[in-house]
Design a protein around this motif. Structure first.
Motif, short mmCIF file in Angstrom:
data_model
loop_
_atom_site.label_atom_id
_atom_site.label_comp_id
_atom_site.label_asym_id
_atom_site.label_seq_id
_atom_site.Cartn_x
_atom_site.Cartn_y
_atom_site.Cartn_z
N ASP A 88 0.74 -1.05 -0.13
CA ASP A 88 -0.08 0.10 -0.03
C ASP A 88 0.93 0.95 -0.44
OD1 ASP A 88 -2.29 -1.85 -0.34
OD2 ASP A 88 -2.23 -1.67 2.40
N SER A 90 4.37 2.12 1.40
CA SER A 90 4.80 2.36 1.81
C SER A 90 5.77 0.85 1.64
CB SER A 90 4.33 1.97 3.28
OG SER A 90 3.37 3.31 3.63
N TYR A 92 8.20 -1.16 4.59
CA TYR A 92 8.79 -0.84 6.25
C TYR A 92 10.03 -2.06 6.26
CZ TYR A 92 4.00 -0.38 5.88
OH TYR A 92 2.09 0.14 6.14
N SER A 104 8.31 5.89 2.48
CA SER A 104 6.69 6.17 1.39
C SER A 104 7.54 5.73 0.30
CB SER A 104 7.07 7.81 1.37
OG SER A 104 6.05 8.23 -0.27
N GLU A 111 8.06 8.20 7.46
CA GLU A 111 6.19 8.37 7.69
C GLU A 111 5.98 7.74 9.24
OE1 GLU A 111 4.07 4.66 5.18
OE2 GLU A 111 3.95 6.03 3.83
N TRP A 112 6.93 6.88 9.88
CA TRP A 112 7.12 7.11 10.91
C TRP A 112 8.76 5.46 12.12
CZ3 TRP A 112 6.49 1.67 12.50
CH2 TRP A 112 5.21 0.90 11.25
N SER A 129 -3.32 -4.98 8.30
CA SER A 129 -3.51 -3.66 9.65
C SER A 129 -2.23 -3.65 10.51
CB SER A 129 -4.91 -3.83 9.95
OG SER A 129 -5.04 -4.94 10.92
N SER A 130 -1.72 -4.12 10.41
CA SER A 130 -0.38 -4.52 11.28
C SER A 130 0.39 -5.70 10.96
CB SER A 130 -0.84 -5.66 12.50
OG SER A 130 -2.08 -4.91 13.63
N ASN A 149 0.98 -1.41 14.31
CA ASN A 149 -0.26 -0.48 13.33
C ASN A 149 0.49 0.32 12.30
OD1 ASN A 149 -1.82 1.37 12.20
ND2 ASN A 149 -3.81 0.83 13.90
N ASN A 151 0.06 2.01 9.66
CA ASN A 151 -0.76 3.63 9.50
C ASN A 151 0.42 4.36 10.53
OD1 ASN A 151 -2.25 2.63 7.37
ND2 ASN A 151 -4.03 2.09 8.88
N ASN A 152 0.38 4.33 11.34
CA ASN A 152 1.26 5.58 12.69
C ASN A 152 1.83 4.62 13.12
OD1 ASN A 152 -0.63 3.77 14.97
ND2 ASN A 152 -2.19 5.16 14.06
#
Length: 202
Positions: A88, A90, A92, A104, A111-112, A129-130, A149, A151-152
């Motif tokens: 999506d 991103s 990681y 990104s 992003e975090w 989601s994780s 998470n 997203n954040n």
């Protein structure tokens, strides 16, 4: 590290010279070379013509496989010993300094960042989601599995391993696998765990 097969090419990193190579999967001809300043000890990830990989010096690269041009370069918090995971838009990555970082895929901006207790030597597992990330210092300290998470970067739950075999402490040094209800992973103390993805219970 394992090679990555994509269409008609096979890609693999060089842990000594600090390069990523691509070979024709049929005849072995070298068709891609990208040199880095640090060794590449983990598998790359390939998505839509862009190859993503990290180095032992902490650089994370996105490189166009058609022309070998750098799309972006990101400086991670430490050695990237596990393969990146892309989902999506991103990217990681995990580091040996004990951080999980989201980047990104388009711009290479952070992003975090989330910190863990110990070194991370493996790739994360991911679902919708994780991220599921394991840490631990081989032979010395127990490991911990984190649900984070995507997203954040917030830690949703953690699971602590236990020492048992031959004085080993339970470090998580290989990547977990995630199913529909559980995360599965092994530790250096001769145990395999299945953990509930919703609350981290054994």
């Amino acid at each position: 590290a394992s090679p990555v097969l994509a269409e008609s090419r096979v890609y693999i990193g060089d842990p000594r010279a600090g390069s990523v190579y691509g070979f024709d999967s049929q005849n072995g001809e070298q068709v891609f070379t990208f040199e880095t300043e640090g060794g590449v000890t983990a598998s790359p990830a390939l998505v839509d013509g862009t190859i993503y990989f990290g180095t032992e010096t902490g650089s994370v690269y996105a490189v166009d496989t058609d022309n070998e041009n750098t799309v972006w370069e990101f400086t991670a918090s430490g050695e990237v010993a596990g393969a990146p995971v892309v989902q999506d838009d991103s990217v990681y990555v995990t580091t040996a300094s004990g951080t999980v970082q989201a980047i990104s895929a388009e711009s290479g901006r952070e992003e975090w960042t989330t910190e863990t207790d110990e070194k991370i030597r493996s790739s994360p597992a991911i679902d919708d989601s994780s991220l599921y990330v394991g840490d631990g210092e081989l032979f010395n300290r127990p490991g911990k599995l984190y649900s984070i998470n995507i997203n954040n970067g917030r830690v949703e739950w953690t699971f602590d391993t236990e020492p048992s075999y031959g004085g080993r402490q339970g470090a998580i040094i290989r990547s977990p696998v995630v199913g529909s209800e559980r995360v599965y992973f092994g530790v250096d103390s001769n145990k395999v765990y299945a953990v509930n993805i919703n609350d981290g219970t054994e």
